[in-house]
Design a protein around this motif. Structure first.
Motif, mmCIF file in Angstrom:
data_model
loop_
_atom_site.group_PDB
_atom_site.id
_atom_site.type_symbol
_atom_site.label_atom_id
_atom_site.label_comp_id
_atom_site.label_asym_id
_atom_site.label_seq_id
_atom_site.Cartn_x
_atom_site.Cartn_y
_atom_site.Cartn_z
ATOM 1 N N THR A 1 0.812 -1.216 0.000
ATOM 2 C CA THR A 1 0.000 0.000 0.000
ATOM 3 C C THR A 1 0.844 1.263 0.000
ATOM 4 O OG1 THR A 1 -0.115 0.031 2.400
ATOM 5 C CG2 THR A 1 -1.880 -1.146 1.238
ATOM 6 N N GLY A 2 2.161 1.111 0.106
ATOM 7 C CA GLY A 2 3.049 2.268 0.133
ATOM 8 C C GLY A 2 3.481 2.706 1.525
ATOM 9 N N ASN A 3 3.012 2.013 2.544
ATOM 10 C CA ASN A 3 3.472 2.338 3.901
ATOM 11 C C ASN A 3 4.915 1.886 4.076
ATOM 12 O OD1 ASN A 3 0.962 3.380 4.645
ATOM 13 N ND2 ASN A 3 0.205 1.377 5.276
ATOM 14 N N THR A 4 5.638 2.625 4.920
ATOM 15 C CA THR A 4 7.043 2.311 5.145
ATOM 16 C C THR A 4 7.333 2.091 6.623
ATOM 17 O OG1 THR A 4 7.549 4.685 5.236
ATOM 18 C CG2 THR A 4 7.897 3.560 3.132
ATOM 19 N N TYR A 5 8.408 1.336 6.861
ATOM 20 C CA TYR A 5 8.887 1.094 8.222
ATOM 21 C C TYR A 5 10.383 0.889 8.144
ATOM 22 C CZ TYR A 5 9.283 -0.899 12.893
ATOM 23 O OH TYR A 5 9.623 -1.135 14.195
ATOM 24 N N TYR A 6 11.115 1.564 9.048
ATOM 25 C CA TYR A 6 12.568 1.570 8.954
ATOM 26 C C TYR A 6 13.232 1.042 10.222
ATOM 27 C CZ TYR A 6 11.378 4.850 5.200
ATOM 28 O OH TYR A 6 10.833 5.439 4.070
ATOM 29 N N ASN A 7 14.456 0.543 10.031
ATOM 30 C CA ASN A 7 15.313 0.195 11.151
ATOM 31 C C ASN A 7 15.565 1.484 11.949
ATOM 32 O OD1 ASN A 7 17.566 -0.348 12.815
ATOM 33 N ND2 ASN A 7 18.294 -1.922 11.398
ATOM 34 N N PRO A 8 15.261 1.474 13.237
ATOM 35 C CA PRO A 8 15.438 2.710 14.021
ATOM 36 C C PRO A 8 16.856 3.283 13.954
ATOM 37 C CG PRO A 8 14.132 1.140 15.253
ATOM 38 C CD PRO A 8 14.634 0.419 14.035
ATOM 39 N N SER A 9 17.839 2.398 13.803
ATOM 40 C CA SER A 9 19.227 2.873 13.779
ATOM 41 C C SER A 9 19.563 3.619 12.492
ATOM 42 C CB SER A 9 20.178 1.684 13.947
ATOM 43 O OG SER A 9 20.142 0.841 12.812
ATOM 44 N N LEU A 10 18.740 3.466 11.459
ATOM 45 C CA LEU A 10 18.999 4.109 10.172
ATOM 46 C C LEU A 10 17.876 5.061 9.757
ATOM 47 C CD1 LEU A 10 20.254 0.926 8.285
ATOM 48 C CD2 LEU A 10 21.664 2.878 8.969
ATOM 49 N N LYS A 11 16.836 5.118 10.556
ATOM 50 C CA LYS A 11 15.618 5.822 10.165
ATOM 51 C C LYS A 11 15.844 7.270 9.764
ATOM 52 C CE LYS A 11 10.974 6.907 11.840
ATOM 53 N NZ LYS A 11 10.024 6.777 12.969
ATOM 54 N N SER A 12 16.728 7.961 10.484
ATOM 55 C CA SER A 12 16.918 9.390 10.220
ATOM 56 C C SER A 12 17.554 9.653 8.858
ATOM 57 C CB SER A 12 17.783 10.013 11.324
ATOM 58 O OG SER A 12 19.080 9.454 11.312
ATOM 59 N N ARG A 13 18.175 8.634 8.264
ATOM 60 C CA ARG A 13 18.865 8.828 6.982
ATOM 61 C C ARG A 13 18.224 8.061 5.827
ATOM 62 N NH1 ARG A 13 24.047 7.133 6.197
ATOM 63 N NH2 ARG A 13 24.044 5.483 7.792
ATOM 64 N N THR A 14 17.121 7.372 6.107
ATOM 65 C CA THR A 14 16.572 6.425 5.126
ATOM 66 C C THR A 14 15.205 6.848 4.605
ATOM 67 O OG1 THR A 14 17.687 4.629 6.313
ATOM 68 C CG2 THR A 14 15.969 4.001 4.760
ATOM 69 N N ALA A 15 15.024 6.621 3.317
ATOM 70 C CA ALA A 15 13.693 6.727 2.720
ATOM 71 C C ALA A 15 13.555 5.619 1.680
ATOM 72 C CB ALA A 15 13.493 8.079 2.064
ATOM 73 N N ILE A 16 12.420 4.946 1.702
ATOM 74 C CA ILE A 16 12.111 3.939 0.681
ATOM 75 C C ILE A 16 10.867 4.415 -0.056
ATOM 76 C CG2 ILE A 16 11.517 1.546 0.195
ATOM 77 C CD1 ILE A 16 13.065 0.746 2.695
#
Length: 125
Positions: free
Chosen positions: A56-71
């Motif tokens: 559906t386009g929702n995203t979820y990131y590793n907390p250790s990388l979240k501030s630098r990551t976009a998918i």
């Protein structure tokens, strides 16, 4: 048969933004209940899950990388992309894209239905 293929630059300089694409063939990234992940393996270390984008386009990131990551995703191209900002040599790794039919986080190929061949990214000045 669903296949995943990663593409992107092999060599980066520190502080640049890494952008990798995963092209999915033989299936759709909008298939119900599928989650599309990025996983990486630094040299000499284990696999590290980076994040996923859902059907559906929702995203979820590793907390250790979240501030630098976009998918992100491009449904017209059946692609999803990883953007990682402010790269450092510690981001040097083989990057894999993968897909599975639930939202659980996995760090091994056996936990995924589909797994790409991987692409080497080296960050060096």
């Amino acid at each position: 048969q669903v296949q995943l293929q990663e593409s992107g630059p092999g060599l980066m300089k520190p502080s640049q933004t890494l952008s990798l694409a995963c092209t999915v063939s033989g299936g759709s990234i909008t298939t119900d209940n599928y989650y599309w992940s990025w996983v990486r393996q630094p040299p000499g270390k284990g696999l590290e899950w980076i994040g996923y984008i859902s059907y559906t386009g929702n995203t979820y990131y590793n907390p250790s990388l979240k501030s630098r990551t976009a998918i992100l995703r491009d449904t017209s191209r059946n692609q999803f992309t990883l953007q990682l900002t402010s790269v450092t040599p510690e981001d040097t790794a083989v990057y894999y894209c993968a897909g599975r039919s639930d939202r659980r986080i996995g760090t091994t190929p056996q936990e995924y239905d589909y797994w790409g061949q991987g692409t080497q990214v080296t960050v060096s000045s």
